[in-house]
Design a protein around this motif. Structure first.
Motif, PDB file in Angstrom:
ATOM      1  N   ALA A   1       8.555  -5.998   7.734  1.00 55.13           N
ATOM      2  CA  ALA A   1       8.515  -5.884   6.279  1.00 55.13           C
ATOM      3  C   ALA A   1       9.152  -4.567   5.870  1.00 55.13           C
ATOM      4  N   ALA A   2       9.649  -4.523   4.655  1.00 53.45           N
ATOM      5  CA  ALA A   2      10.259  -3.289   4.175  1.00 53.45           C
ATOM      6  C   ALA A   2       9.613  -2.841   2.876  1.00 53.45           C
ATOM      7  N   LEU A   3       9.419  -1.509   2.772  1.00 56.13           N
ATOM      8  CA  LEU A   3       9.100  -0.927   1.478  1.00 56.13           C
ATOM      9  C   LEU A   3      10.341  -0.126   1.094  1.00 56.13           C
ATOM     10  N   LEU A   4      10.918  -0.467  -0.045  1.00 51.27           N
ATOM     11  CA  LEU A   4      12.133   0.204  -0.497  1.00 51.27           C
ATOM     12  C   LEU A   4      11.824   0.985  -1.762  1.00 51.27           C
ATOM     13  N   ALA A   8      13.287  -1.376 -10.693  1.00 53.80           N
ATOM     14  CA  ALA A   8      12.003  -1.018 -10.087  1.00 53.80           C
ATOM     15  C   ALA A   8      12.067   0.370  -9.472  1.00 53.80           C
ATOM     16  N   ASN A   9      10.890   0.923  -9.188  1.00 49.28           N
ATOM     17  CA  ASN A   9      10.816   2.165  -8.414  1.00 49.28           C
ATOM     18  C   ASN A   9      10.585   1.850  -6.942  1.00 49.28           C
ATOM     19  N   SER A  10       9.847   0.759  -6.691  1.00 51.07           N
ATOM     20  CA  SER A  10       9.610   0.371  -5.298  1.00 51.07           C
ATOM     21  C   SER A  10       9.538  -1.146  -5.188  1.00 51.07           C
ATOM     22  N   ILE A  11       9.910  -1.627  -4.014  1.00 50.14           N
ATOM     23  CA  ILE A  11       9.966  -3.067  -3.772  1.00 50.14           C
ATOM     24  C   ILE A  11       9.448  -3.350  -2.369  1.00 50.14           C
ATOM     25  N   THR A  12       8.652  -4.391  -2.248  1.00 47.88           N
ATOM     26  CA  THR A  12       8.251  -4.868  -0.923  1.00 47.88           C
ATOM     27  C   THR A  12       9.042  -6.136  -0.611  1.00 47.88           C
ATOM     28  N   LEU A  20       0.844  -1.201   0.000  1.00 49.25           N
ATOM     29  CA  LEU A  20       0.000   0.000   0.000  1.00 49.25           C
ATOM     30  C   LEU A  20       0.881   1.254   0.000  1.00 49.25           C
ATOM     31  N   THR A  21       1.916   1.244   0.843  1.00 50.29           N
ATOM     32  CA  THR A  21       2.802   2.401   0.947  1.00 50.29           C
ATOM     33  C   THR A  21       3.505   2.672  -0.392  1.00 50.29           C
ATOM     34  N   GLY A  22       3.936   1.610  -1.041  1.00 46.38           N
ATOM     35  CA  GLY A  22       4.583   1.762  -2.346  1.00 46.38           C
ATOM     36  C   GLY A  22       3.642   2.397  -3.359  1.00 46.38           C
ATOM     37  N   LEU A  23       2.398   1.958  -3.321  1.00 45.34           N
ATOM     38  CA  LEU A  23       1.437   2.496  -4.293  1.00 45.34           C
ATOM     39  C   LEU A  23       1.012   3.921  -3.930  1.00 45.34           C
ATOM     40  N   ILE A  32       6.542   4.205 -16.568  1.00 43.32           N
ATOM     41  CA  ILE A  32       5.563   3.634 -15.635  1.00 43.32           C
ATOM     42  C   ILE A  32       6.286   3.218 -14.354  1.00 43.32           C
ATOM     43  N   TRP A  33       5.714   3.582 -13.230  1.00 42.39           N
ATOM     44  CA  TRP A  33       6.265   3.185 -11.924  1.00 42.39           C
ATOM     45  C   TRP A  33       6.193   1.663 -11.797  1.00 42.39           C
ATOM     46  N   LEU A  34       7.321   1.032 -11.567  1.00 43.29           N
ATOM     47  CA  LEU A  34       7.330  -0.430 -11.383  1.00 43.29           C
ATOM     48  C   LEU A  34       7.422  -0.756  -9.901  1.00 43.29           C
ATOM     49  N   HIS A  35       6.400  -1.431  -9.403  1.00 44.70           N
ATOM     50  CA  HIS A  35       6.426  -1.912  -8.020  1.00 44.70           C
ATOM     51  C   HIS A  35       6.598  -3.426  -8.041  1.00 44.70           C
ATOM     52  N   ILE A  36       7.644  -3.887  -7.393  1.00 39.89           N
ATOM     53  CA  ILE A  36       7.875  -5.335  -7.340  1.00 39.89           C
ATOM     54  C   ILE A  36       7.453  -5.865  -5.982  1.00 39.89           C
TER      55      ILE A  36
END
Ligand code: PLP
Length: 475
Positions: free
Chosen positions: A313-316, A295-299, A158-161, A267-271
């Protein structure tokens, strides 16, 4: 009663619990009707009157520990939750006691420092630029990555998005969502992505599903098809979500090609690497994540494959500014200009009172060691592959995909209903605990090889038990 004597007894009990679980001396799963349990635990009376003596505590703990699902049990196969290493448990104990908060530095400098360190450690594994230790206003303009520890991968997703949406719609916090927001995601994405779409007000119906192959992996050559449909509908993609690995069958999407496409199209890539990003620790398996740095963000969860207690958990994010600006808000008592020897994480998170989550993982690294974690991952992945080869060889069994991680799906000849009934029967017997999943609309039994106490003999025994139960049921 005192902390020392109570804690000593509790720890002694936990140690026994661990030995019982590891050696399969107690059932892996235990389920009584909830109302019966409440009575058994004497909850009403204790909550009303207090007065639990040391003896009472031990008797309660005994009942409590016997009403558990045992993650260290060799027959524990159900969900992607870590059988913890004790070092992480010490982290939980320490942080629960001091009860410090990492949102603002002055509420817990040690805990914040460790979280900052852990984030940087994870960032380096991804191949991103870690954040500088000299934190001042000048750092604002520099290029480096960032992150935040959260209570679980769902919240990290959720935080990544949230960060992705802020990037696309800078004034979203003031004006709310425009009505053209959409997401691109694998049809095999975790349900937390759908929930995030709901929470963000994008809506589940605005998720455009990417084409996947028969293993459920995104087909990079066909990315433009869902993207094209989205554009045709007059929408803008907030992000594209890829799996590393998928929840149902544990398959990794081709990140390199997806990364190239997203970077080219802006496009923002969330992995979603909640489960599988830990393979970055393994020399043998990190190639599964080739391209992750695009990627732009990773969980990435530590409480799945890193033997760390939940939740950690980490949001990077590749660019720290995207998370630093993700939550636009005013709380003057916290956000005023001040002399600051450290770092406030509060700008990066949904949570306010957030305890130190980093210590659990740090102590696992410090006491258990990165090398042993890496060996653990190799062992679990190898055993899963061996289990696949064994099961695939049986004529009465069938696997939908060759595993890439420690998730394995299979079914025994028969209907979908049979698989569900079999799972219930087997779980009830208490030697094994497995889950099921729908994959391509077919029901499969599903095991996740989490426990380091599981060996090939347990897999063989599971197959035997499934056959036996199936014979009884179809007789
Ligand atoms: C487990 C998982 C999640 C959810 O993470 P939690 O820590 O349980 O909230 C999200 N995505 C994937 C791919 C997962 O495996």
């Amino acid at each position: 009663m005192s902390f020392l004597s109570d804690a000593e007894k509790v720890i002694f009990s936990l140690n026994e619990y661990y030995e019982d679980s590891k050696n399969a001396r107690k059932p892996v799963i235990f389920q009584k009707p909830i109302a019966e349990l409440k009575y058994h635990f004497d909850l009403d009376s204790y909550a009303k009157n207090g007065g639990m003596s040391e003896k009472g505590l031990m008797s309660f703990l005994d009942k409590y520990l016997n009403s558990t699902t045992r993650m260290h049990h060799p027959g524990y196969f159900a969900h992607q939750v870590a059988p913890v290493h004790y070092s992480g448990v010490l982290g939980t104990l320490i942080d629960s006691f001091i009860n410090n908060v990492t949102s603002i530095y002055e509420m817990g400098s040690g805990a914040t420092c460790v979280e900052y360190f852990i984030i940087n450690w994870l960032l380096k594994k991804v191949g991103w630029q870690p954040a500088p230790w000299e934190v001042d206003n000048a750092a604002e303009g520099l290029d480096f990555a960032g992150g935040i520890l959260t209570h679980g991968g769902s919240l990290a997703n959720l935080t990544g998005l949230i960060a992705a949406r802020k990037k696309l719609v800078p004034d979203v916090w003031k004006k709310g969502n425009p009505n053209d927001l959409a997401l691109l995601a694998s049809s095999d994405c975790h349900y937390s992505i759908e929930r995030a779409a709901g929470i963000l007000g994008i809506g589940k119906n605005s998720i455009y599903h990417l084409d996947v192959d028969k293993r459920g992996a995104i087909i990079p050559e066909q990315l433009s098809s869902a993207h094209g449909r989205l554009l045709q509908d007059g929408k803008r993609p907030v992000a594209l979500v890829a799996n590393a690995c998928s929840t149902a069958v544990g398959i990794y999407d081709p990140l390199e090609e997806i990364g190239d496409y997203c970077n080219e199209k802006g496009i923002w890539l969330h992995i979603d690497g909640t489960h599988g990003a830990s393979a970055l620790l393994s020399q043998k398996h990190k190639t599964l994540l080739r391209g992750i740095e695009k990627a732009n963000s990773i969980t990435w969860d530590a409480h799945k494959l890193m033997q760390t207690p939940a939740l950690c958990a980490a949001l990077l994010v590749r660019d720290h500014r995207t998370i630093d600006n993700a939550f636009e808000q005013e709380a003057s008592y916290i956000f005023h200009e001040k002399e600051q020897p450290g770092f406030d994480f509060i700008h990066r998170t949904v949570e306010c009172t957030k305890p130190g989550l980093g210590l659990k993982l740090f102590l696992v690294l410090a006491l258990y060691g990165e090398n042993r974690l890496s060996a653990y991952i190799d062992r679990q992945f190898a055993l899963t592959l061996q289990a696949y080869e064994y099961i695939e060889e049986r004529d009465d069994f069938d696997c939908p995909v060759k595993p890439q991680s420690n998730v394995l799906c299979f079914r025994i000849k028969g209907s979908d209903r049979l698989q569900l009934t079999l799972r219930d029967k087997v779980n009830k017997n208490g030697n094994f605990y497995l889950s099921t999943t729908l994959f391509k609309n077919v029901r499969y039994l599903r095991i996740v090889v989490m426990s380091s106490n599981t060996q090939m003999t347990h897999i063989k025994r599971l197959v035997k038990e499934l056959r036996k139960q199936s014979a009884i049921l179809t007789d």
